[in-house]
Design an enzyme around this catalytic site. Structure first.
Site, PDB file in Angstrom:
ATOM      1  N   ARG A 266      13.394  13.791  -2.040  1.00 28.84           N
ATOM      2  CA  ARG A 266      13.076  12.362  -2.256  1.00 28.84           C
ATOM      3  C   ARG A 266      11.995  12.235  -3.307  1.00 28.84           C
ATOM      4  O   ARG A 266      11.242  13.176  -3.560  1.00 28.84           O
ATOM      5  CB  ARG A 266      12.568  11.723  -0.957  1.00 28.84           C
ATOM      6  CG  ARG A 266      13.589  11.712   0.158  1.00 28.84           C
ATOM      7  CD  ARG A 266      13.224  10.743   1.274  1.00 28.84           C
ATOM      8  NE  ARG A 266      11.865  10.924   1.774  1.00 28.84           N
ATOM      9  CZ  ARG A 266      10.955   9.954   1.846  1.00 28.84           C
ATOM     10  NH1 ARG A 266      11.237   8.736   1.452  1.00 28.84           N
ATOM     11  NH2 ARG A 266       9.753  10.198   2.323  1.00 28.84           N
ATOM     12  N   GLY A 267      11.894  11.076  -3.905  1.00 33.52           N
ATOM     13  CA  GLY A 267      10.770  10.749  -4.787  1.00 33.52           C
ATOM     14  C   GLY A 267      10.626  11.708  -5.953  1.00 33.52           C
ATOM     15  O   GLY A 267      11.612  12.105  -6.586  1.00 33.52           O
TER      16      GLY A 267
ATOM     17  N   GLY B 149       4.010  15.970   0.165  1.00 32.60           N
ATOM     18  CA  GLY B 149       2.727  15.327   0.434  1.00 32.60           C
ATOM     19  C   GLY B 149       2.908  14.025   1.185  1.00 32.60           C
ATOM     20  O   GLY B 149       3.963  13.396   1.121  1.00 32.60           O
ATOM     21  N   ILE B 150       1.861  13.670   1.922  1.00 36.71           N
ATOM     22  CA  ILE B 150       1.878  12.413   2.680  1.00 36.71           C
ATOM     23  C   ILE B 150       0.578  11.657   2.425  1.00 36.71           C
ATOM     24  O   ILE B 150      -0.411  12.243   1.978  1.00 36.71           O
ATOM     25  CB  ILE B 150       2.019  12.659   4.201  1.00 36.71           C
ATOM     26  CG1 ILE B 150       0.866  13.552   4.725  1.00 36.71           C
ATOM     27  CG2 ILE B 150       3.361  13.272   4.527  1.00 36.71           C
ATOM     28  CD1 ILE B 150       0.789  13.623   6.251  1.00 36.71           C
ATOM     29  N   THR B 151       0.603  10.376   2.725  1.00 35.36           N
ATOM     30  CA  THR B 151      -0.637   9.592   2.747  1.00 35.36           C
ATOM     31  C   THR B 151      -0.849   9.044   4.159  1.00 35.36           C
ATOM     32  O   THR B 151       0.120   8.758   4.869  1.00 35.36           O
ATOM     33  CB  THR B 151      -0.579   8.381   1.778  1.00 35.36           C
ATOM     34  OG1 THR B 151       0.594   7.623   2.058  1.00 35.36           O
ATOM     35  CG2 THR B 151      -0.593   8.808   0.330  1.00 35.36           C
TER      36      THR B 151
ATOM     37  N   GLY C 198     -10.178   4.353   0.076  1.00 35.31           N
ATOM     38  CA  GLY C 198      -9.213   4.416   1.183  1.00 35.31           C
ATOM     39  C   GLY C 198      -8.502   5.751   1.309  1.00 35.31           C
ATOM     40  O   GLY C 198      -7.551   5.882   2.080  1.00 35.31           O
ATOM     41  N   GLN C 199      -8.969   6.770   0.568  1.00 39.92           N
ATOM     42  CA  GLN C 199      -8.225   8.045   0.557  1.00 39.92           C
ATOM     43  C   GLN C 199      -9.131   9.271   0.597  1.00 39.92           C
ATOM     44  O   GLN C 199      -8.884  10.233  -0.136  1.00 39.92           O
ATOM     45  CB  GLN C 199      -7.370   8.123  -0.717  1.00 39.92           C
ATOM     46  CG  GLN C 199      -6.104   7.272  -0.675  1.00 39.92           C
ATOM     47  CD  GLN C 199      -5.073   7.782  -1.652  1.00 39.92           C
ATOM     48  OE1 GLN C 199      -5.388   8.049  -2.800  1.00 39.92           O
ATOM     49  NE2 GLN C 199      -3.832   7.919  -1.210  1.00 39.92           N
TER      50      GLN C 199
ATOM     51  N   TYR D 216      -6.752  12.205   1.415  1.00 39.67           N
ATOM     52  CA  TYR D 216      -5.794  12.538   0.347  1.00 39.67           C
ATOM     53  C   TYR D 216      -6.522  13.082  -0.888  1.00 39.67           C
ATOM     54  O   TYR D 216      -6.103  14.080  -1.486  1.00 39.67           O
ATOM     55  CB  TYR D 216      -5.012  11.275   0.013  1.00 39.67           C
ATOM     56  CG  TYR D 216      -3.858  11.440  -0.951  1.00 39.67           C
ATOM     57  CD1 TYR D 216      -2.573  11.740  -0.476  1.00 39.67           C
ATOM     58  CD2 TYR D 216      -4.028  11.253  -2.314  1.00 39.67           C
ATOM     59  CE1 TYR D 216      -1.507  11.854  -1.362  1.00 39.67           C
ATOM     60  CE2 TYR D 216      -2.969  11.364  -3.195  1.00 39.67           C
ATOM     61  CZ  TYR D 216      -1.703  11.659  -2.714  1.00 39.67           C
ATOM     62  OH  TYR D 216      -0.650  11.767  -3.595  1.00 39.67           O
TER      63      TYR D 216
ATOM     64  N   PRO E 212      -0.152  13.754 -11.184  1.00 38.78           N
ATOM     65  CA  PRO E 212       0.539  12.497 -11.484  1.00 38.78           C
ATOM     66  C   PRO E 212      -0.370  11.307 -11.248  1.00 38.78           C
ATOM     67  O   PRO E 212      -1.248  11.340 -10.375  1.00 38.78           O
ATOM     68  CB  PRO E 212       1.705  12.466 -10.477  1.00 38.78           C
ATOM     69  CG  PRO E 212       1.809  13.837  -9.915  1.00 38.78           C
ATOM     70  CD  PRO E 212       0.414  14.411  -9.995  1.00 38.78           C
TER      71      PRO E 212
HETATM   72  N1  CAA Z   1     -12.126  -0.643  -4.760  1.00 35.50           N
HETATM   73  C1  CAA Z   1     -13.113  -1.390  -4.226  1.00 35.50           C
HETATM   74  N2  CAA Z   1     -12.937  -2.175  -3.151  1.00 35.50           N
HETATM   75  C2  CAA Z   1     -11.723  -2.207  -2.591  1.00 35.50           C
HETATM   76  C3  CAA Z   1     -10.648  -1.440  -3.100  1.00 35.50           C
HETATM   77  C4  CAA Z   1     -10.898  -0.659  -4.220  1.00 35.50           C
HETATM   78  N3  CAA Z   1      -9.927   0.083  -4.799  1.00 35.50           N
HETATM   79  N4  CAA Z   1      -9.573  -1.671  -2.329  1.00 35.50           N
HETATM   80  C5  CAA Z   1      -9.935  -2.542  -1.384  1.00 35.50           C
HETATM   81  N5  CAA Z   1     -11.234  -2.869  -1.549  1.00 35.50           N
HETATM   82  C6  CAA Z   1     -12.027  -3.811  -0.743  1.00 35.50           C
HETATM   83  C7  CAA Z   1     -11.282  -5.098  -0.580  1.00 35.50           C
HETATM   84  O1  CAA Z   1     -11.490  -5.921  -1.722  1.00 35.50           O
HETATM   85  C8  CAA Z   1     -11.934  -5.653   0.672  1.00 35.50           C
HETATM   86  O2  CAA Z   1     -13.185  -6.177   0.364  1.00 35.50           O
HETATM   87  P1  CAA Z   1     -13.673  -7.561   1.047  1.00 35.50           P
HETATM   88  O3  CAA Z   1     -13.583  -7.302   2.538  1.00 35.50           O
HETATM   89  O4  CAA Z   1     -15.061  -7.730   0.529  1.00 35.50           O
HETATM   90  O5  CAA Z   1     -12.696  -8.586   0.571  1.00 35.50           O
HETATM   91  C9  CAA Z   1     -12.223  -4.404   1.498  1.00 35.50           C
HETATM   92  O6  CAA Z   1     -12.184  -3.313   0.563  1.00 35.50           O
HETATM   93  C10 CAA Z   1     -11.194  -4.164   2.552  1.00 35.50           C
HETATM   94  O7  CAA Z   1      -9.906  -4.097   1.926  1.00 35.50           O
HETATM   95  P2  CAA Z   1      -8.586  -4.233   2.766  1.00 35.50           P
HETATM   96  O8  CAA Z   1      -8.478  -5.608   3.359  1.00 35.50           O
HETATM   97  O9  CAA Z   1      -7.433  -3.774   1.947  1.00 35.50           O
HETATM   98  O10 CAA Z   1      -8.918  -3.230   3.967  1.00 35.50           O
HETATM   99  P3  CAA Z   1      -7.959  -2.465   4.903  1.00 35.50           P
HETATM  100  O11 CAA Z   1      -8.817  -1.708   5.849  1.00 35.50           O
HETATM  101  O12 CAA Z   1      -6.905  -3.374   5.444  1.00 35.50           O
HETATM  102  O13 CAA Z   1      -7.194  -1.449   3.945  1.00 35.50           O
HETATM  103  C11 CAA Z   1      -6.930   0.337   2.416  1.00 35.50           C
HETATM  104  C12 CAA Z   1      -7.924  -0.548   3.144  1.00 35.50           C
HETATM  105  C13 CAA Z   1      -6.089   1.112   3.449  1.00 35.50           C
HETATM  106  C14 CAA Z   1      -7.726   1.316   1.606  1.00 35.50           C
HETATM  107  C15 CAA Z   1      -5.981  -0.518   1.545  1.00 35.50           C
HETATM  108  O14 CAA Z   1      -6.753  -1.294   0.668  1.00 35.50           O
HETATM  109  C16 CAA Z   1      -5.038   0.345   0.736  1.00 35.50           C
HETATM  110  O15 CAA Z   1      -4.000   0.807   1.228  1.00 35.50           O
HETATM  111  N6  CAA Z   1      -5.381   0.569  -0.538  1.00 35.50           N
HETATM  112  C17 CAA Z   1      -4.552   1.406  -1.415  1.00 35.50           C
HETATM  113  C18 CAA Z   1      -5.059   2.808  -1.433  1.00 35.50           C
HETATM  114  C19 CAA Z   1      -4.292   3.575  -2.483  1.00 35.50           C
HETATM  115  O16 CAA Z   1      -4.375   3.301  -3.665  1.00 35.50           O
HETATM  116  N7  CAA Z   1      -3.509   4.552  -2.052  1.00 35.50           N
HETATM  117  C20 CAA Z   1      -2.710   5.301  -2.971  1.00 35.50           C
HETATM  118  C21 CAA Z   1      -1.393   5.586  -2.345  1.00 35.50           C
HETATM  119  S1  CAA Z   1      -0.224   6.243  -3.510  1.00 35.50           S
HETATM  120  C22 CAA Z   1      -0.717   7.818  -3.736  1.00 35.50           C
HETATM  121  O17 CAA Z   1      -1.597   8.321  -3.111  1.00 35.50           O
HETATM  122  C23 CAA Z   1       0.058   8.592  -4.761  1.00 35.50           C
HETATM  123  C24 CAA Z   1      -0.830   9.155  -5.780  1.00 35.50           C
HETATM  124  O18 CAA Z   1      -1.085  10.348  -5.766  1.00 35.50           O
HETATM  125  C25 CAA Z   1      -1.319   8.292  -6.858  1.00 35.50           C
END
Ligand code: CAA
Length: 241
Positions: free
Chosen positions: A13-14, A85-87, A144-145, A148, A178
């Site tokens: 996948r992916g 990989g997983i998140t 949030g990671q 990861y 990536p």
């Molecule tokens: N930088 C700074 N602040 C951030 C932010 C960021 N990147 N993302 C969110 N925030 C802030 C929000 O603005 C919010 O602030 P306020 O409360 O002041 O408004 C606060 O953090 C809480 O945000 P959420 O409501 O989103 O909080 P949550 O607990 O529901 O979720 C999270 C947090 C799980 C991190 C969610 O924002 C999320 O899933 N973010 C995406 C993370 C990401 O990019 N993952 C990559 C996955 S893909 C991958 O990993 C493949 C790869 O290799 C590239």
């Protein structure tokens, strides 16, 4: 070109799917490992004709058995792409211990398990190509990671250490980092967050899985023997490292 036996973890996948297909098109015998969806794996097999092998890459004994099966059926393994990989995203103050452990074991532990299972054969045959699929988020961190980013960053360190050990033995070990690629994993990011991320990609789009597969072909070629311990960033200019 010499036809080699290649294993791609998370290869149905992916990004892994694109890598499996590209390695096959380059003339290699490919084994696509998977750990989750039987349905997706069977569909992949029907579409590509690439054999599929189900085992949990985070489990040392399961990897030993899986690698033994692939070797018995396809031959000694010359190319390994550690892609599985997983998140389990979440801010640290909300993260449970199992979110941490699952990501460390699956993304980083798998790298040890797979490499440990193939390294003796590669050393004995004086040839090996290992490519570890890291991440922009292992280079730059990501809100949030912590799990990861730590695992992916660990893969980059693992790559440089094993590259030194393999260099005198014809074994190259490289990483690809990536950026955000259009896969189910990235599509799971909340849409509002993803929109902001895409706005920061200078090329102006998510990556395609094939953009990553292209890098794998480059690094696994027989004549890529002077490229080792490197990290190839494929991220549309999002992080220049
Ligand atoms: N930088 C700074 N602040 C951030 C932010 C960021 N990147 N993302 C969110 N925030 C802030 C929000 O603005 C919010 O602030 P306020 O409360 O002041 O408004 C606060 O953090 C809480 O945000 P959420 O409501 O989103 O909080 P949550 O607990 O529901 O979720 C999270 C947090 C799980 C991190 C969610 O924002 C999320 O899933 N973010 C995406 C993370 C990401 O990019 N993952 C990559 C996955 S893909 C991958 O990993 C493949 C790869 O290799 C590239």
């Amino acid at each position: 070109m010499t036809s080699r036996v290649a294993v791609v973890t998370g290869g149905t996948r992916g990004i892994g799917k694109a890598i499996s297909i590209a390695l096959k098109a380059a003339g290699h015998k490919v084994a696509a490992n998977y750990g989750g969806s039987d349905e997706a794996a069977k569909a992949f097999n029907a579409e590509t004709g690439i054999p599929i092998y189900k085992f949990d890459v985070s489990n040392f004994a399961a990897v030993q058995a899986g690698v033994a099966k692939i070797t018995a059926e396809l031959g000694p393994i010359d190319i390994v792409v550690n892609n599985a990989g997983i998140t389990r995203d979440g801010t640290l103050h909300k993260m449970e211990q199992d979110q941490w452990q699952a990501v460390i074991d699956t993304n980083l532990g798998s790298c040890f398990n797979m490499c440990r299972a193939v390294i003796d054969g590669m050393r004995a045959r004086s040839f090996g190509r290992i490519v570890n699929i890291g991440s922009i988020n292992g280079q730059a961190g990501q809100y949030g990671q912590v799990n990861y980013a730590a695992a992916k960053s660990g893969m980059h360190g693992f790559t440089k250490a094993l590259a030194q050990e393999g260099a005198g033995k014809g074994i190259t070990v490289n990483a690809i980092a990536p950026g955000y690629v259009d896969t189910d994993m990235v599509r799971a990011v909340p849409p509002a967050v993803l929109e902001k991320i895409i706005a920061r990609i200078p090329v102006g789009r998510l990556g395609h899985a094939e953009d990553i597969a292209r890098g794998v072909l480059f690094l696994t070629a027989d004549d890529a023997d002077f490229i080792t311990g490197s990290t190839l960033s494929i991220n549309g200019g999002q992080h220049m490292y």
